[in-house]
Design an enzyme around this catalytic site. Sequence first.
Site, PDB file in Angstrom:
ATOM      1  N   ASP A   1       0.866  -1.176   0.000  1.00 38.57           N
ATOM      2  CA  ASP A   1       0.000   0.000   0.000  1.00 38.57           C
ATOM      3  C   ASP A   1       0.906   1.230   0.000  1.00 38.57           C
ATOM      4  O   ASP A   1       2.033   1.159  -0.489  1.00 38.57           O
ATOM      5  CB  ASP A   1      -0.949  -0.021   1.202  1.00 38.57           C
ATOM      6  CG  ASP A   1      -2.275   0.680   0.911  1.00 38.57           C
ATOM      7  OD1 ASP A   1      -2.230   1.864   0.525  1.00 38.57           O
ATOM      8  OD2 ASP A   1      -3.338   0.066   1.077  1.00 38.57           O
TER       9      ASP A   1
ATOM     10  N   HIS B   1       2.309   2.094  -3.125  1.00 37.80           N
ATOM     11  CA  HIS B   1       1.378   3.022  -3.758  1.00 37.80           C
ATOM     12  C   HIS B   1       1.841   4.472  -3.682  1.00 37.80           C
ATOM     13  O   HIS B   1       1.048   5.381  -3.882  1.00 37.80           O
ATOM     14  CB  HIS B   1      -0.013   2.893  -3.127  1.00 37.80           C
ATOM     15  CG  HIS B   1      -0.672   1.565  -3.381  1.00 37.80           C
ATOM     16  ND1 HIS B   1      -1.930   1.252  -2.911  1.00 37.80           N
ATOM     17  CD2 HIS B   1      -0.240   0.472  -4.065  1.00 37.80           C
ATOM     18  CE1 HIS B   1      -2.238   0.017  -3.283  1.00 37.80           C
ATOM     19  NE2 HIS B   1      -1.224  -0.473  -3.983  1.00 37.80           N
TER      20      HIS B   1
END
Length: 390
Positions: free
Chosen positions: A216, A239
């Site tokens: 993430d 991310h």
Amino acid sequence: MASSLRASCIFLLSLTALLTITSAATLNVISFGAKSDGRTDSTQSFLKAWASACSSVQAATIFVPRGRYLIKAAVFRGPCKNRITVQIDGTLVAPDDYWGLGNSGYWLLFIQVNRLSVIGGTLDAKGAGFWACRTSGRNCPVGARSITFNWVNDGVISGLTSINSQLMHVVVNSCKNVKVQNVRIVAPDLSPNTDGIHVRGSTGVTISGSSIQTGDDCVSIGPGTRNLWMEKINCGPGHGVSIGSLGRDFNEDGVQNVTLINSVFSGSDNGLRIKSWARPTTAFVSNIKFQNIIMKNVGNPIIIDQNYCPDNRGCPRQTSGVKIDQVIYQNIQGTSATPVAVIFDCSPSNPCRGIKLRDIKLTYLNRKAQSLCKNIGGTAAGVITPESCL
């Protein structure tokens, strides 16, 4: 003779007191019953060592020697009487059964402690079983963040390695003046919700010299974050560095005075991202600076997304109330994994303002990349590739 004897007694008493203070200041978890075999539950031994350190009028060090220590969910609570250092030379491991961390949402929680340092060591949360449970749709626990600072002032996390956290690896929440430095975070690129470092509701946080590979956001920045400084971060996979998502709630604090410099993104899904829900809110983003950033095959190297609405639920046909202004992108260079390297998808009801681009050079497959602008105002200077759409 009597005076000489009296002096000797005073000396011995002073020496005894000094040795007592010295021994009390360093607390080896082994002395409290911890086992370094990775199988024996050492949670209570760590908590006993913490209780002793927290009640010490002298600055105390909790020492974790080499070895593997099985720890279940634990809360290390203050306030404490003096400075505490947790020196970890070994590895703390979570139970093999992911239910072993319970439903509290935390693995290691430090709360209401001032002048706390956690130095070195490895945290192995063994998150793979939990991720598999989540993706299968079975009944699962809520998941645990590996290490959390809640209401910690003047804190340090340094030289720590975090492996395979169930959820976020490092959380800094409602803190002041916390340094996160030289940490290493590792989890597979498809591990869900495993943000590397999450900061929210905090002021004066510094993140530096860290390597983050996770599933993430490498760094996620939540509401109420102010005066955040980040430098020398290697991100990817992951991310990217994300401000948000913001605006999920109507009454929500903003993010301001955030700086990221001298960092490298490699193969991450995003680079520099600001993300907000498409619905009304009091949240805002102001005074942000991204400078001297290298992108290596990064998807969406520069992106503002104010139309975040997962699964089209809770926000269809609405617009974001998050006000974004004074964001600087300077000397951002490298390669994009997507044809559109710069995306500014701002709110029609609250357009982005004061966006500044200077010396941007991003290419896609050795060709010029593209840029996309919606509802934005700003300026561009220097060499700008892809061509500015401001």
